[in-house]
Design a protein around this motif. Sequence first.
Motif, short mmCIF file in Angstrom:
data_model
loop_
_atom_site.label_atom_id
_atom_site.label_comp_id
_atom_site.label_asym_id
_atom_site.label_seq_id
_atom_site.Cartn_x
_atom_site.Cartn_y
_atom_site.Cartn_z
N ASP A 143 -9.99 2.21 -2.74
CA ASP A 143 -8.57 1.86 -2.94
C ASP A 143 -8.25 1.82 -4.43
O ASP A 143 -7.21 2.31 -4.87
CB ASP A 143 -8.26 0.48 -2.35
CG ASP A 143 -8.05 0.55 -0.85
OD1 ASP A 143 -8.05 1.66 -0.31
OD2 ASP A 143 -7.90 -0.52 -0.25
N ALA A 197 -7.84 8.16 3.23
CA ALA A 197 -8.76 7.09 3.63
C ALA A 197 -8.17 5.74 3.28
O ALA A 197 -7.63 5.55 2.21
CB ALA A 197 -10.10 7.28 2.94
N ALA A 198 -8.27 4.82 4.20
CA ALA A 198 -7.82 3.46 3.93
C ALA A 198 -9.00 2.54 4.16
O ALA A 198 -9.92 2.86 4.91
CB ALA A 198 -6.68 3.10 4.85
N SER A 199 -8.95 1.40 3.48
CA SER A 199 -10.13 0.55 3.53
C SER A 199 -10.30 -0.11 4.90
O SER A 199 -11.35 -0.60 5.22
CB SER A 199 -10.05 -0.50 2.45
OG SER A 199 -8.93 -1.31 2.67
N ARG A 200 -9.26 -0.20 5.71
CA ARG A 200 -9.47 -0.73 7.05
C ARG A 200 -8.48 -0.13 8.02
O ARG A 200 -7.56 0.57 7.63
CB ARG A 200 -9.38 -2.26 7.08
CG ARG A 200 -8.13 -2.80 6.44
CD ARG A 200 -7.86 -4.23 6.72
NE ARG A 200 -6.44 -4.37 6.55
CZ ARG A 200 -5.65 -5.04 7.35
NH1 ARG A 200 -6.12 -5.64 8.38
NH2 ARG A 200 -4.37 -5.11 7.13
N ARG A 259 -8.13 5.28 -5.75
CA ARG A 259 -6.97 6.02 -5.27
C ARG A 259 -5.67 5.56 -5.90
O ARG A 259 -4.68 6.26 -5.87
CB ARG A 259 -6.90 5.97 -3.74
CG ARG A 259 -7.97 6.85 -3.10
CD ARG A 259 -7.76 7.00 -1.61
NE ARG A 259 -6.43 7.46 -1.32
CZ ARG A 259 -5.61 6.90 -0.43
NH1 ARG A 259 -6.02 5.86 0.25
NH2 ARG A 259 -4.42 7.38 -0.24
N GLY A 285 -13.37 -1.71 -0.89
CA GLY A 285 -12.08 -1.55 -1.55
C GLY A 285 -12.15 -0.76 -2.85
O GLY A 285 -11.13 -0.57 -3.51
N VAL A 286 -13.35 -0.31 -3.25
CA VAL A 286 -13.47 0.43 -4.50
C VAL A 286 -12.69 1.74 -4.43
O VAL A 286 -12.07 2.17 -5.40
CB VAL A 286 -14.96 0.70 -4.84
CG1 VAL A 286 -15.09 1.43 -6.14
CG2 VAL A 286 -15.72 -0.62 -4.89
N ASN A 340 -7.88 -7.73 -1.30
CA ASN A 340 -9.28 -8.04 -1.53
C ASN A 340 -9.69 -7.44 -2.86
O ASN A 340 -9.43 -6.28 -3.12
CB ASN A 340 -10.15 -7.46 -0.42
CG ASN A 340 -9.74 -8.01 0.92
OD1 ASN A 340 -9.69 -9.22 1.11
ND2 ASN A 340 -9.38 -7.12 1.84
N ALA A 341 -10.31 -8.26 -3.70
CA ALA A 341 -10.68 -7.80 -5.04
C ALA A 341 -11.53 -6.54 -4.94
O ALA A 341 -12.57 -6.53 -4.28
CB ALA A 341 -11.43 -8.89 -5.77
N ALA A 342 -11.06 -5.46 -5.56
CA ALA A 342 -11.77 -4.19 -5.48
C ALA A 342 -12.57 -3.96 -6.75
O ALA A 342 -12.22 -3.13 -7.57
CB ALA A 342 -10.77 -3.06 -5.27
N LEU A 357 -0.99 4.38 -1.73
CA LEU A 357 -2.23 4.46 -0.97
C LEU A 357 -1.99 4.91 0.47
O LEU A 357 -2.89 5.46 1.12
CB LEU A 357 -2.95 3.11 -0.96
CG LEU A 357 -3.45 2.61 -2.31
CD1 LEU A 357 -4.23 1.33 -2.15
CD2 LEU A 357 -4.32 3.67 -2.99
N ARG A 375 0.83 -1.21 0.00
CA ARG A 375 0.00 0.00 0.00
C ARG A 375 0.86 1.27 0.00
O ARG A 375 0.48 2.27 -0.59
CB ARG A 375 -0.96 0.00 1.19
CG ARG A 375 -2.04 -1.09 1.04
CD ARG A 375 -2.92 -1.16 2.28
NE ARG A 375 -3.70 0.04 2.43
CZ ARG A 375 -4.88 0.24 1.86
NH1 ARG A 375 -5.41 -0.71 1.14
NH2 ARG A 375 -5.53 1.36 2.03
N ARG A 423 1.15 7.08 -10.37
CA ARG A 423 -0.04 6.26 -10.56
C ARG A 423 -0.29 5.88 -12.02
O ARG A 423 -0.99 4.92 -12.31
CB ARG A 423 -1.27 6.96 -9.97
CG ARG A 423 -1.23 6.99 -8.47
CD ARG A 423 -2.47 7.61 -7.86
NE ARG A 423 -2.22 7.79 -6.42
CZ ARG A 423 -2.42 8.92 -5.76
NH1 ARG A 423 -2.91 9.97 -6.39
NH2 ARG A 423 -2.16 9.00 -4.49
#
Lengths: 338, 267
Positions: free
Chosen positions: B92, B264-267, B95, B89-90, A85-87, A53, A48, A76
């Motif tokens: 993510d 923002a992070a997913s978790r 981003r 996770g969308v 996890n599949a996004a 991220l 990440r 990017r």
Amino acid sequence: MTNAIVAQGLVKHYGEVKALDGLDLEVAEGTVLGLLGPNGAGKTTCVRILSTLLKPDAGSATVAGHDVVRDAKALRRLIGLSGQNAAVDEHLTGFENLDMVGRLYHLGRERSRQRARELLEMLDLTEAGDRITKGYSGGMRRRLDLAAALVAEPPILFLDEPTTGLDPRSRISMWDVIAGLVRGGTTLLLTTQYLEEADRLADRIAVIDHGTVIAQGTSDELKGQIGGERLEFTLADAAQLGVARDCVVPLGIGEAVIDQHSRRLSVPVTGGAAVLVEALRALDAAGVELQDVGLRRPTLDDVFLTLTGHAAEEKESQDDESETTTTQTRTTTKEGAA
Amino acid sequence: MNALLEAAADTAVITKRNLIKIKRVPDLLVFTTLQPIMFVLLFAYVFGSAIDVPGVGYREFLIAGIFAQTVVFGSTFTGYSLAQDLQKGVIDRFRSLPMAPSAVLFGRTLSDVLNNVISLIVMALTGLVVGWRIRSSVLEALVGFALVLLFAYAISWVMAYVGLLVRSPEIVNNASFIVIFPLTFIANTFVPTNNLPGPLKAFADWNPVSAVTQAARELFGNTSAALPPPDVWSMQHPVPYTLIWVVLILAIFIPLSIRQYQRAASR
Ligand SMILES: Nc1ncnc2c1ncn2[C@@H]1O[C@H](COP(=O)(O)OP(=O)(O)OP(=O)(O)O)[C@@H](O)[C@H]1O
Ligand SMILES: [Mg+2]
């Protein structure tokens, strides 16, 4: 060869938890680095940060010559990410998902659509492409997520556990796709729980634990670090372990390792099958009753266990299990030394 | 491509994605429409039978209040959806793309305006059926609707921030309920504020929800000399007072939300 990815002293905290603790990495252009580590080692955190991220608390990293914090936006354009996890957007079809990603990479309308079709074909999703992804299986989502990472044909790719949860067949076809990309010159950073996967795909492997790299090298180098082949015996009766040890130690090149609990005895050797035959004769003469015999070359699993003191594939309740494993390993070592 | 154009193009892509979802998940549309109908009918017939508003009938008084309440509640959908995108996770994915960071939020808030437009239309039609009338000009009425939507748009940005902060769609819903209920009830939405006890009356009179309600009532021509607005600046000048709130909220919450999105992070 230039390095496509360089990380220096990365540190990342989540509250009290230190997820990364001075992590250093280098990945040469066009090569594959397998990032191996137990649950919670910091693999995802590392990915990440490198994929812009997350910001590190300390340390720095450049990917394709761009600083991951300062030049995040430019970077990017050059990376593709498929997270743990599949996004995928579950209300869109597979095609719509990829088309949207193409538009957001600013490929333009025509090119986005064309690329979406190409990728669906490449990942064997053509038939499902116009279905809403909510109805996809886990493996299909995973493949679609990989497709999304490939939309802009990025020279650098981050895949966080790309085959976790896939059935063996999907896993092998995923490996083929990934191997194809790598042949095409893509630099890949891959995290995995499957040692076989790292063995098969990665040029180099970095083992991380508690947020730092604890060993790295090619798969053969890592295996070499923990020694060569070993003879392994499982006895019918634990009481005979001592006798058995006296038979085989003279044939070996090091200390025997005994595990009372599983009635197992192993000893490092050179000379392969010939030594095995000799050992069997000696054991038979001494009247030792055997349940299982083998000549084992070290696997990455051994590397993993030796280096981290806990196994790679303990997904659930990792804390409890890793404790047991560690204790067992310790007992084994103690008895072996005794 | 120039950065602003690029951001606009990205926003369009995200808006389109959100609109597809409205189409694909029809339950959403059902609730967007059924709930306001239920509110209009419940209030008109249950409260309307007990409350007497001098000059205009209760139903005419009520509609602007229901509009305001419904769109404010409707705005929670912004926070809910963003929290859901984060969880799945969308965000993510977005981003990791070279897109404008503001686009996800502008796309979200813009597509959520459509939800509110649909509820407004449905409520207006239901209102007309139960006896609500526009007694001003078409133009003024349109300005009234626009003001309600603008206010809701600003609240959407507050909700966007909340959604990105708490990261759980359920918590967004429950938490915003606790805030929005008092905000929309301690106001002139369903009863005139004249008889409220002191502190509540002060709160109600300066409550921006009261302002947008009062502004809409005036623009729809649903006021009467028999029920003059309270003698405080906010209620005497509800349109500028509403606009001040809108500008203030947007000026604070747009940058705040975009910053929160970027970390923002997913978790
Ligand atoms: N958002 C977060 N908040 C708090 N702690 C976190 C967060 N993300 C990760 N951690 C913690 O940081 C450490 C490293 O987590 P990370 O996800 O990087 O590990 P990992 O190697 O990817 O593990 P896994 O194999 O389970 O995916 C763990 O102890 C984890 O609990
Ligand atoms: Mg992980």
